[in-house]
Design a protein around this motif. Structure first.
Motif, PDB file in Angstrom:
ATOM      1  N   LYS A   1      12.540 -78.988-100.722  1.00 31.60           N
ATOM      2  CA  LYS A   1      11.557 -79.789 -99.161  1.00 31.60           C
ATOM      3  C   LYS A   1      11.599 -81.523 -99.924  1.00 31.60           C
TER       4      LYS A   1
ATOM      5  N   ILE B   1      14.068 -83.840 -99.024  1.00 34.77           N
ATOM      6  CA  ILE B   1      13.819 -84.240 -97.441  1.00 34.77           C
ATOM      7  C   ILE B   1      12.957 -84.984 -97.544  1.00 34.77           C
ATOM      8  N   ASP B   2      11.755 -84.949 -98.163  1.00 36.45           N
ATOM      9  CA  ASP B   2      10.522 -85.896 -97.977  1.00 36.45           C
ATOM     10  C   ASP B   2      11.557 -87.690 -98.577  1.00 36.45           C
TER      11      ASP B   2
ATOM     12  N   LYS C   1      17.637 -76.609 -98.489  1.00 35.41           N
ATOM     13  CA  LYS C   1      15.987 -76.114 -98.958  1.00 35.41           C
ATOM     14  C   LYS C   1      14.882 -76.873 -99.369  1.00 35.41           C
TER      15      LYS C   1
ATOM     16  N   SER D   1      11.714 -86.048 -89.728  1.00 33.78           N
ATOM     17  CA  SER D   1      12.317 -84.405 -91.003  1.00 33.78           C
ATOM     18  C   SER D   1      13.120 -83.977 -90.762  1.00 33.78           C
TER      19      SER D   1
END
Length: 136
Positions: A117, A120-121, A115, A97
């Protein structure tokens, strides 16, 4: 050859990455609501040839299991039951991460985009898959 599919499991959403059929390149595929993950995977393997599921294994710095491991073990049992013909391999996902976030910065994404998410995953799943390919 078949694809390898990597899963960065989360209790809310799960990042997914996949290789090309020659298993050379790891690419982010998508982020899926975790409640819909098994259905997504069943649909995906119905249309694409997948030979292996890689599932991130979160560990603490002392090598002990992370708190989220309990949820992952439950998911793995469901996955094995739903798609028994594709083997599952676990891969250490420490720091993915943080590395995903750094990748976003290095790529020049704006603060508002970092921002995201879900992104990011997806990047984390790609990093898990890429590290596996390097180790092969």
């Amino acid at each position: 050859m078949s694809r390898i599919l990597a899963i960065d499991f989360g209790t809310k959403r799960t990042g997914i990455a996949v290789t090309d059929e020659l298993q050379i390149i790891a690419s982010g595929l998508t982020t899926v609501n975790t409640k819909e993950l098994i259905v997504f995977l069943k649909d995906y393997v119905a249309t694409e040839s997948v030979e292996l599921f890689l599932v991130g294994e979160p560990k603490q710095m002392d090598n002990s299991a992370s708190e989220s491991e309990v949820h992952i073990v439950k998911f793995l049992a469901k996955l094995e039951k739903a798609i028994p013909n594709i083997p599952i391999k676990r891969v250490d996902e420490r720091f993915t991460s943080k590395m995903a976030f750094q990748t976003m910065i290095d790529s020049g994404l704006k603060k508002s985009q970092r921002k995201n998410k879900a992104l990011i995953d997806e990047i984390s799943a790609t990093l898990i898959l890429q590290s596996y390919l390097y180790s092969k």
